[in-house]
Design a protein around this motif. Structure first.
Motif, PDB file in Angstrom:
ATOM      1  N   GLY A   1       3.642 -73.797 -20.836  1.00  0.00           N
ATOM      2  CA  GLY A   1       2.756 -72.971 -20.024  1.00  0.00           C
ATOM      3  C   GLY A   1       1.596 -73.749 -19.430  1.00  0.00           C
ATOM      4  O   GLY A   1       0.477 -73.237 -19.324  1.00  0.00           O
ATOM      5  N   GLY A   2       1.850 -75.001 -19.035  1.00  0.00           N
ATOM      6  CA  GLY A   2       0.803 -75.832 -18.441  1.00  0.00           C
ATOM      7  C   GLY A   2       0.087 -76.731 -19.428  1.00  0.00           C
ATOM      8  O   GLY A   2      -0.754 -77.550 -19.029  1.00  0.00           O
ATOM      9  N   ASP A   3       0.400 -76.621 -20.704  1.00  0.00           N
ATOM     10  CA  ASP A   3      -0.224 -77.448 -21.741  1.00  0.00           C
ATOM     11  C   ASP A   3       0.859 -78.297 -22.391  1.00  0.00           C
ATOM     12  O   ASP A   3       1.738 -77.781 -23.086  1.00  0.00           O
ATOM     13  CB  ASP A   3      -0.899 -76.558 -22.785  1.00  0.00           C
TER      14      ASP A   3
ATOM     15  N   GLY B   1       4.074 -69.739 -18.526  1.00  0.00           N
ATOM     16  CA  GLY B   1       5.113 -70.753 -18.597  1.00  0.00           C
ATOM     17  C   GLY B   1       6.509 -70.166 -18.641  1.00  0.00           C
ATOM     18  O   GLY B   1       6.730 -68.982 -18.355  1.00  0.00           O
TER      19      GLY B   1
END
Length: 247
Positions: free
Chosen positions: A201-203, A133
């Motif tokens: 970071g994608g979460d 991220g």
């Protein structure tokens, strides 16, 4: 909302007034908290509770709705924090999010540099764990970045984590090693605000940010948030306002 300045982000949080109810045997703790949160959107009320030796704090929303409760001993970890690098967090160490989540989107006042570093470290730890991220950090002065250069160099080497540092236009363009994070310079607000933002970071559950304005020397006024919409707005503002390098 659309965040067009860091000041606007502060104003948005400022509109949600909250109340801290302090239950303790004496009113000294409440007086300390009132100094910490002496802002327009936080009321601090003392409730004598001699039966509770340790004491606790309840937070309520604008309409008096219950938002959470936390023991004074845990609460003190926010106000008198231990400082350690992001990578020293042990796998079995309690996550600090419970402490910071308790006061999410509640303005604080009179925070000093040590307390600000502790709040920043909590966000950096999330980025370190994710190892992916984008992590953006704003430093009012180049010397402030120099003090944290080793931390951000190491964060930038973690997995696919992308780290970018922002400094005021007074930055003279010097850098340390080739491994330093990219430096973005700008004017105006960058000289007044300390911020750290992580895109998760994608979460979406990992998205978080800290924004604080230095209104007096070493005294900060601001908030931290886990609201993904607000975090996205902060990233959008920084990327449209400054020459942020693309991966």
């Amino acid at each position: 909302m659309t965040v067009e300045t860091l000041g606007e982000a502060l104003e948005a949080v400022e509109r949600e007034r909250k109340r801290l109810e302090v239950y303790a045997a004496d009113d000294g703790v409440a007086a300390d908290l009132e100094r910490q949160f002496a802002t327009r959107n936080v009321d601090v009320e003392y409730r004598r509770a001699a039966a509770f030796e340790e004491g606790f704090v309840v937070i309520r929303g604008p309409n008096g709705e219950f938002r959470g409760a936390l023991g004074l001993e845990e609460f003190d970890a926010v106000l008198s924090p231990e400082i350690h690098p992001p990578w020293t967090l042990e796998a079995d160490e309690p996550d600090a999010r419970e402490l910071f989540d308790f006061l999410e989107n509640t303005l604080f006042a009179a925070y000093d540099r040590r307390q600000m570093l502790a709040a920043a470290r909590e966000i950096e730890e999330r980025a370190w764990r994710a190892a992916a991220g984008r992590l953006y950090a704003g430093f009012q002065r180049e010397v402030a970045f120099d003090d944290q250069r080793a931390v951000y160099d190491r964060l930038a080497s973690r997995g696919t984590l992308s780290v970018t540092a922002f400094v005021d236009e007074a930055w003279d363009g010097t850098k340390g090693s080739d491994g330093d994070p990219p430096l973005v310079s700008g004017s105006g607000e960058l000289g007044r605000f300390w911020f750290v933002a992580f895109d998760g970071g994608g979460d979406v559950r990992r998205k978080c940010a800290l924004v604080a304005e230095e209104r007096r020397p070493d005294r900060y006024y601001g908030f931290w948030t886990y609201d993904p919409v607000l975090v996205d707005e902060l990233f959008a503002h920084l990327e449209t306002s400054y020459d942020v390098p693309t991966a």
